[in-house]
Every structure is written in structure tokens, then in C-alpha cells.
Design a protein around this motif. Structure first.
Motif, mmCIF file in Angstrom:
data_model
loop_
_atom_site.group_PDB
_atom_site.id
_atom_site.type_symbol
_atom_site.label_atom_id
_atom_site.label_comp_id
_atom_site.label_asym_id
_atom_site.label_seq_id
_atom_site.Cartn_x
_atom_site.Cartn_y
_atom_site.Cartn_z
ATOM 1 N N GLU A 116 0.877 -1.191 0.061
ATOM 2 C CA GLU A 116 -0.035 0.138 -0.197
ATOM 3 C C GLU A 116 0.870 1.255 -0.104
ATOM 4 O OE1 GLU A 116 -2.852 0.213 3.103
ATOM 5 O OE2 GLU A 116 -3.703 2.104 2.492
ATOM 6 N N THR A 123 2.864 6.466 -6.889
ATOM 7 C CA THR A 123 1.976 7.157 -7.626
ATOM 8 C C THR A 123 1.805 8.572 -6.984
ATOM 9 O OG1 THR A 123 0.162 6.429 -5.934
ATOM 10 C CG2 THR A 123 0.252 5.180 -8.124
ATOM 11 N N GLU A 124 2.760 8.919 -6.371
ATOM 12 C CA GLU A 124 2.977 10.339 -5.917
ATOM 13 C C GLU A 124 2.147 10.501 -4.694
ATOM 14 O OE1 GLU A 124 3.217 12.444 -9.601
ATOM 15 O OE2 GLU A 124 5.324 12.701 -8.937
ATOM 16 N N GLN A 125 1.159 9.627 -4.160
ATOM 17 C CA GLN A 125 0.060 10.053 -3.273
ATOM 18 C C GLN A 125 1.077 10.449 -1.741
ATOM 19 O OE1 GLN A 125 -3.233 7.099 -2.555
ATOM 20 N NE2 GLN A 125 -2.544 6.156 -4.563
ATOM 21 N N ASP A 127 3.915 12.224 -1.944
ATOM 22 C CA ASP A 127 4.223 13.645 -2.143
ATOM 23 C C ASP A 127 2.920 14.512 -1.969
ATOM 24 O OD1 ASP A 127 7.023 13.061 -2.490
ATOM 25 O OD2 ASP A 127 6.715 12.861 -4.482
ATOM 26 N N ALA A 128 1.601 14.078 -2.411
ATOM 27 C CA ALA A 128 0.612 14.524 -2.394
ATOM 28 C C ALA A 128 0.218 15.000 -0.717
ATOM 29 C CB ALA A 128 -0.626 14.063 -3.118
ATOM 30 N N LEU A 129 0.330 13.915 -0.015
ATOM 31 C CA LEU A 129 0.265 14.083 1.257
ATOM 32 C C LEU A 129 0.804 15.327 1.821
ATOM 33 C CD1 LEU A 129 0.221 10.852 3.346
ATOM 34 C CD2 LEU A 129 -1.656 12.450 3.220
ATOM 35 N N VAL A 130 2.322 15.675 1.538
ATOM 36 C CA VAL A 130 3.125 16.289 1.972
ATOM 37 C C VAL A 130 2.384 17.790 1.523
ATOM 38 C CG1 VAL A 130 5.296 17.354 1.984
ATOM 39 C CG2 VAL A 130 5.011 14.980 2.204
ATOM 40 N N THR A 131 2.163 17.933 0.308
ATOM 41 C CA THR A 131 1.766 19.195 -0.181
ATOM 42 C C THR A 131 0.400 19.744 0.439
ATOM 43 O OG1 THR A 131 0.539 18.316 -2.119
ATOM 44 C CG2 THR A 131 2.947 18.720 -2.417
ATOM 45 N N LEU A 132 -0.309 18.611 0.973
ATOM 46 C CA LEU A 132 -1.398 18.925 1.531
ATOM 47 C C LEU A 132 -1.293 18.995 3.062
ATOM 48 C CD1 LEU A 132 -3.985 16.665 -0.390
ATOM 49 C CD2 LEU A 132 -4.000 19.128 -0.762
ATOM 50 N N ARG A 133 -0.246 19.321 3.573
ATOM 51 C CA ARG A 133 0.257 19.723 4.859
ATOM 52 C C ARG A 133 -0.045 18.478 5.730
ATOM 53 N NH1 ARG A 133 -1.211 23.295 1.988
ATOM 54 N NH2 ARG A 133 -3.362 23.683 2.716
ATOM 55 N N THR A 134 0.085 17.304 5.347
ATOM 56 C CA THR A 134 -0.096 16.147 6.091
ATOM 57 C C THR A 134 0.907 15.456 6.182
ATOM 58 O OG1 THR A 134 -2.562 16.170 5.572
ATOM 59 C CG2 THR A 134 -1.673 13.974 6.542
ATOM 60 N N TRP A 139 0.398 10.321 9.570
ATOM 61 C CA TRP A 139 -0.908 10.001 8.914
ATOM 62 C C TRP A 139 -1.070 8.370 8.431
ATOM 63 C CZ3 TRP A 139 -5.716 11.160 7.941
ATOM 64 C CH2 TRP A 139 -6.532 10.841 7.037
ATOM 65 N N LEU B 52 9.204 22.874 -3.645
ATOM 66 C CA LEU B 52 7.922 22.656 -2.712
ATOM 67 C C LEU B 52 8.892 22.009 -1.313
ATOM 68 C CD1 LEU B 52 5.405 20.505 -4.626
ATOM 69 C CD2 LEU B 52 5.187 22.566 -3.179
ATOM 70 N N LEU B 54 10.439 19.398 -1.108
ATOM 71 C CA LEU B 54 10.232 17.801 -1.110
ATOM 72 C C LEU B 54 11.652 17.167 -1.047
ATOM 73 C CD1 LEU B 54 7.175 16.925 -3.232
ATOM 74 C CD2 LEU B 54 7.127 16.894 -0.782
ATOM 75 N N ARG B 81 5.008 25.411 2.602
ATOM 76 C CA ARG B 81 4.084 24.447 1.509
ATOM 77 C C ARG B 81 2.746 25.033 1.850
ATOM 78 N NH1 ARG B 81 6.764 19.214 3.751
ATOM 79 N NH2 ARG B 81 8.681 19.198 2.655
ATOM 80 N N PHE B 88 -0.929 16.695 -9.424
ATOM 81 C CA PHE B 88 0.432 15.700 -9.797
ATOM 82 C C PHE B 88 -0.203 15.121 -11.235
ATOM 83 C CE2 PHE B 88 1.057 16.348 -5.418
ATOM 84 C CZ PHE B 88 2.503 15.989 -5.068
ATOM 85 N N ALA B 92 -2.604 11.397 -8.278
ATOM 86 C CA ALA B 92 -2.180 11.279 -6.838
ATOM 87 C C ALA B 92 -3.272 11.484 -5.883
ATOM 88 C CB ALA B 92 -0.995 12.220 -6.384
ATOM 89 N N LEU B 93 -4.517 10.746 -6.339
ATOM 90 C CA LEU B 93 -5.776 11.002 -5.298
ATOM 91 C C LEU B 93 -5.457 9.805 -4.413
ATOM 92 C CD1 LEU B 93 -8.716 11.534 -7.820
ATOM 93 C CD2 LEU B 93 -7.513 13.038 -6.443
ATOM 94 N N PHE B 94 -6.155 10.043 -3.072
ATOM 95 C CA PHE B 94 -5.601 8.981 -2.186
ATOM 96 C C PHE B 94 -6.986 7.852 -2.379
ATOM 97 C CE2 PHE B 94 -4.742 12.836 0.004
ATOM 98 C CZ PHE B 94 -3.196 12.527 0.003
ATOM 99 N N PHE B 105 -9.220 17.408 1.696
ATOM 100 C CA PHE B 105 -8.359 17.020 2.687
ATOM 101 C C PHE B 105 -7.666 17.750 3.686
ATOM 102 C CE2 PHE B 105 -4.319 14.643 3.913
ATOM 103 C CZ PHE B 105 -4.886 13.246 4.243
ATOM 104 N N ALA B 106 -7.139 19.080 2.928
ATOM 105 C CA ALA B 106 -6.206 20.030 3.462
ATOM 106 C C ALA B 106 -7.270 20.960 4.229
ATOM 107 C CB ALA B 106 -5.306 20.761 2.614
ATOM 108 N N ARG B 151 -8.934 19.375 -5.850
ATOM 109 C CA ARG B 151 -8.249 19.248 -4.554
ATOM 110 C C ARG B 151 -7.033 20.374 -4.371
ATOM 111 N NH1 ARG B 151 -5.242 13.893 -3.067
ATOM 112 N NH2 ARG B 151 -3.789 14.519 -4.616
#
Lengths: 256, 257
Positions: A116, A123-125, A127-134, A139, B52, B54, B81, B88, B92-94, B105-106, B151
Motif C-alpha cells: 500500500e 503514484t506520488e500519493q 508527495d501529495a500528502l506532504v503538499t496537503l500539509r499532512t 498519517w 516545494l 520535497l 508549503r 500531480f 495522486a488521489l488517495f 483533505f487540507a 483538491r
């Protein structure tokens, strides 16, 4: 040349251990700092604990029965067949319950976590979490480690109980033991220390299972092959760590 | 003097033996839509990830609103950030969460208010409330991109990055996404930084274009000057020719026909 090769691999091994220690340290520090995500914790407890019950339970029943049968055969050679309930309960609670339970959960859970998180990585999810400040550690990683450490002792209690039950079933149904006597002997030989050691082992195994699943998934390489490797590495390394930790804990608790 | 929203100065990054960026200098002004073009593997995505925070650059300086980004940690990095949204490449959807929880989400607040905000943002990208409870896997590629776009804008960040927004989409869906990006950039008055090798995207989305090649920016200018540009690398890229100064590794010695 040989020295260089040995040196390089030793250095690489130290580097890997260092990375792992840093990963574990980060996860534990983030675990105790807010923000917390209790919904993620509960979800992971459900996934790791509840959904592992069937496989852990079946393993315990089958192994407990087989153990009772073998002790009966071995014991009969020197007129000690009556030791079946005592040796079964000690064997199950001290060793087989936690170890086999740990290995089954590792096979189920470490692999799923690595797949998982690895997929989320490629799939960069993540990285996406980080950009969404999580924070991915808060998490994704911390809830898995916490859930595994809390839930494994319960799973191992179930595993112990069903392992003993498996032995009792076989002994009373096939080997001619008296049910009440068998249970009384079991209760007499079951020590609090045995159960405590079993729970300590379970918590440690749970930690290693979640740590290996998350570590390998989080650092997964590119593509489907990378995720596949991460999954394999998570299962193999958690198996080895479980067996090694079991040995260490057993020697510390029962060696003297 | 206007402070650039983003300023890169001498930014370098190496991965093992590969020098991906070798001194990138680039300014993005507030409210403009800059598109970085360049072939695959020229470090476009790396540039976004560096900004960013990263990944960290080996050398150089990255300023956002005049503040140095390199070396930021903890709460300061989080605050940095918070100024960005990112679309993306693959969305990169969860995939464990339904669409509305992805979009919101944010966002903070009660579930009901976040759900309402998600539906508002979905409407902005042309999706109805009926998709809110679906899982990402139940959506087509184009719809996933739209949800990812919703998003990225949901927290109304002042800067949004678009990483290859049209990759993997059919030409019509791609055109819809390009129009949406242009529209959102104008309506929400955001600073947009897009990386792409799709010339249709460039022409719809860009105010200004910069070309990244061999680790540095070799040309930049307003969209209008792109076609009149006499840089041979840029000419080869915008006309999509296999022959010119840009050679694919391994094909360099093939005789031209």
C-alpha cells in the motif's frame, strides 16, 4: 580487493541499519506529538487485529493439535504421555502462540503495508500528502505501528487460547485423555510469567511487523517491480526480525 | 520593484552520476502563468519538488515571496508549503478515500462544512455533487484529473503547480483541462507554474514560457514571442522534430534521412 568488497558491504549494512533506526525514531517521535489521527488508528487496528483473527486462530488450533500429538508419541516412549497438557500449554504460550501468530500476521500485514505505501509512493500519493500539509509519518506510519503494537498482544492471547484448545481437542477426542483432568493440569502448569512473556513478545513482534512494512513501502523504488521488491523485503525482514527477537527475549526471560 | 513570487538562483541537483539541474535561474512573477517546457528527464519535475521542499538542492537559492526556502524545517517548512497547491501528473488521489474527502483533505472544520466545500470545488471543475461519494478508482482518467484539480485549489493557495496536466488524456479531455487551468488561474488570481511537453497546453495556459534543457533554462519569454524565437533548441521542441540540436541518447549517430 576482497577487503574492499567486505568493507563496502559492511558499510552498506550499517547505513541501512542507520536509515531504519532513523525511520523508527521519526515514527515514534511523531507518534507522541499531535496532530493525531484517531480514525486512522482505529482503522488500522481493525485491519491488523480483527481481520487477522481467522488466520491466526486456524494456525493456532492446527499447531496446538499437532504439538499434542507429537508430545504424546514422544512422551509414550518413556512412560510420560501424561505430560501432554503441561508441555502443550508451555510450548504454545511461550513459543508457538506468539511466534506463529507473529509470522502469520507478518505475512498478512507487513506485505499489505509495504504494497500500500509502496503504491502510494510510486503514484506520488505520499508527495501529495506532504503538499496537503499532512505528515506521512503521522498519517500513515505512526497509526500502523501503534495499532500493530496494541493489537498483537490480543491476537496472541487468542492464538494461545486456541492453541491450547487444539491440543485439548485432539487429546480428549483421539488420545483418550479425560477432559476435566486435562484442563486442570493445563491450568496448574500455566504460569503468569509465561503469559507475560508471550504478551511482551507479541508487542515487540507487532512493532517489527509494522516497522518493516512501512519502512520498505515508504522507500519503495519505481514501478511495479519496486513495489514487488518492497513487499518481499518487508515480509522476509519481518520474519527474520521476529525469529531473532523471539530468541533474544526467550534467552533473556528464561535463559537464567 | 515587485518581488518575484518564486526566484531560483543557481539551483543545482545531482542524482548519483546524473547532473539533473546545473544552475537554474528563473523568476516567476505574482499572478503570472509560467510554463516550463523541456524533454522527458530534463529535471522539470525535480524543479517543482525542489521549490516545494520535497527534496533539497545541492547548491543555489530558492526564494518564495523573498524568503529563502532551502534549509527550512518543521513549522516553517509547513508554513511554506501552505502557499502551494499541486496537481500531480497521475492525479495522486488517495484511493482509500472518497472523492469529497480527497478534495477537502487540507481543509479544517466539521465533516458537513468540508463536504460542502468539496462540492463547491468540484463544481468549479465542472463535476456534479454525485461524484462526491465515489472512490477515485470509479472515475475515468479525465475525471480523476479534475478531482485532483479541485483538491489542488480547495485551500485557495496563492501558487499552484501543474505537473504534466494533460499526460495520458485524450485530446478533447486534455483541451478541457487546459481551459480549466487557464480559467482557474485567471479567476482565482493565482500564480501558476506548469511543466509540460504538450504544446497545446503551452499555448492555452502560458503567459510566459521557459525552456529547460541540459540542466539550465536556455530560453524564456512571453508566449507571443515563442513562435518567432530563433533558438534552435526551442524551434526543434515546438515543431516536434527528431532532427536538430537536441539528440536522444543512443540515437546521436544515426544518419539523417
Amino acid at each position: 580487493m576482497a577487503l574492499v568488497a567486505i568493507g563496502a558491504s559492511v558499510l552498506a549494512a550499517f547505513a541501512a541499519v542507520g536509515r531504519l533506526a532513523r525511520f523508527a525514531g521519526t515514527a515514534l517521535i511523531r507518534l507522541v506529538q499531535p496532530p493525531w489521527y484517531p480514525a486512522q488508528w482505529l482503522n488500522q487496528m481493525l485491519v491488523i487485529g480483527w481481520l487477522s483473527l481467522p488466520v491466526v486462530g486456524l494456525t493456532a488450533i492446527f499447531t496446538g493439535s499437532a504439538l499434542a500429538q507429537q508430545i504424546f508419541i514422544g512422551g509414550s516412549r518413556f512412560n510420560a504421555a501424561s505430560t501432554v497438557p503441561a508441555v502443550t500449554v508451555i510450548g504454545v504460550v511461550r513459543e508457538l502462540g506468539p511466534v506463529l501468530g507473529g509470522l502469520m500476521v507478518a505475512g498478512r500485514v507487513a506485505s499489505a503495508m509495504a504494497a500500500e505505501l509502496g503504491t502510494m509512493r510510486v503514484t506520488e500519493q505520499i508527495d501529495a500528502l506532504v503538499t496537503l500539509r499532512t505528515d506521512p509519518f503521522r498519517w500513515l506510519v505512526a497509526p500502523r505501528i501503534l495499532a500493530a503494537v496494541l493489537v498483537m498482544p490480543f491476537l496472541v492471547l487468542v492464538s494461545n487460547a486456541l492453541g491450547v484448545m487444539g491440543g485439548w481437542l485432539l487429546a480428549t477426542q483421539r488420545l483418550g485423555f479425560n477432559s476435566a483432568q486435562y484442563l486442570a493440569t493445563t491450568a496448574r502448569y500455566l504460569q503468569v510469567d509465561d503469559v507475560a512473556s508471550s504478551l511482551v513478545k507479541a508487542a515487540v513482534f507487532g512493532f517489527f511487523i509494522a516497522l518493516m512494512g512501512c519502512f520498505h513501502g515508504y522507500h519503495s523504488g519505481g514501478g511495479a517491480a519496486g513495489v514487488g521488491r518492497a513487499t518481499t523485503n518487508a515480509v522476509v525482514s519481518s520474519f527474520i526480525l521476529i525469529l531473532l527477537a523471539n530468541l533474544v527475549i526467550t534467552v533473556i526471560l528464561f535463559g537464567s | 520593484m515587485i518581488v518575484p513570487r518564486i526566484r531560483l538562483a543557481g539551483v543545482a541537483k545531482r542524482f548519483g552520476p546524473r547532473q539533473v539541474l546545473a544552475g537554474v535561474d528563473l523568476d516567476v512573477m505574482p499572478g503570472e502563468s509560467l510554463v516550463i517546457i523541456g524533454g522527458s528527464g530534463t529535471g522539470k519535475s525535480v524543479t517543482l519538488k525542489l521549490i516545494l521542499g520535497l527534496i533539497a538542492p545541492d547548491a543555489g537559492s530558492i526564494l518564495v515571496d523573498g524568503q529563502e526556502v532551502v534549509g527550512l524545517k518543521g513549522a516553517a517548512l509547513d508554513a511554506h508549503r501552505a502557499r502551494f497547491g499541486m496537481l500531480f501528473q497521475g492525479g495522486a488521489l488517495f484511493d482509500s478515500l472518497p472523492v469529497w474527502r480527497n478534495v477537502s483533505f487540507a481543509l479544517a472544520g466539521s465533516a458537513a462544512s468540508r463536504r460542502a466545500a468539496a462540492i463547491d470545488n468540484l463544481a468549479r471543475v465542472g463535476l456534479g455533487p454525485e461524484v462526491a461519494d465515489l472512490k477515485p478508482a470509479e472515475l475515468s482518467g479525465g475525471m480523476q484529473k479534475r478531482v485532483a484539480l479541485a483538491r489542488a485549489i480547495a485551500a485557495r493557495p496563492p501558487i499552484i503547480f501543474f505537473d504534466e496536466p494533460t499526460t495520458g488524456l485524450d485530446p478533447i479531455t486534455a483541451a478541457v483541462i487546459n481551459d480549466l487551468i487557464r480559467e482557474l488561474a485567471t479567476d482565482l488570481k493565482i500564480t501558476a507554474l506548469t511543466i509540460t511537453h504538450d504544446m497545446h497546453s503551452v499555448r492555452t495556459v502560458a503567459d510566459r514560457v521557459a525552456m529547460l534543457h541540459a540542466g539550465s533554462i536556455i530560453w524564456q519569454g512571453p508566449l507571443a514571442s515563442l513562435d518567432g524565437c530563433d533558438n534552435p533548441h526551442v524551434r526543434q521542441f515546438i515543431t516536434g522534430s527528431a532532427h536538430g540540436p537536441i539528440q536522444m541518447p543512443g540515437l546521436a549517430n544515426r544518419p539523417a534521412r
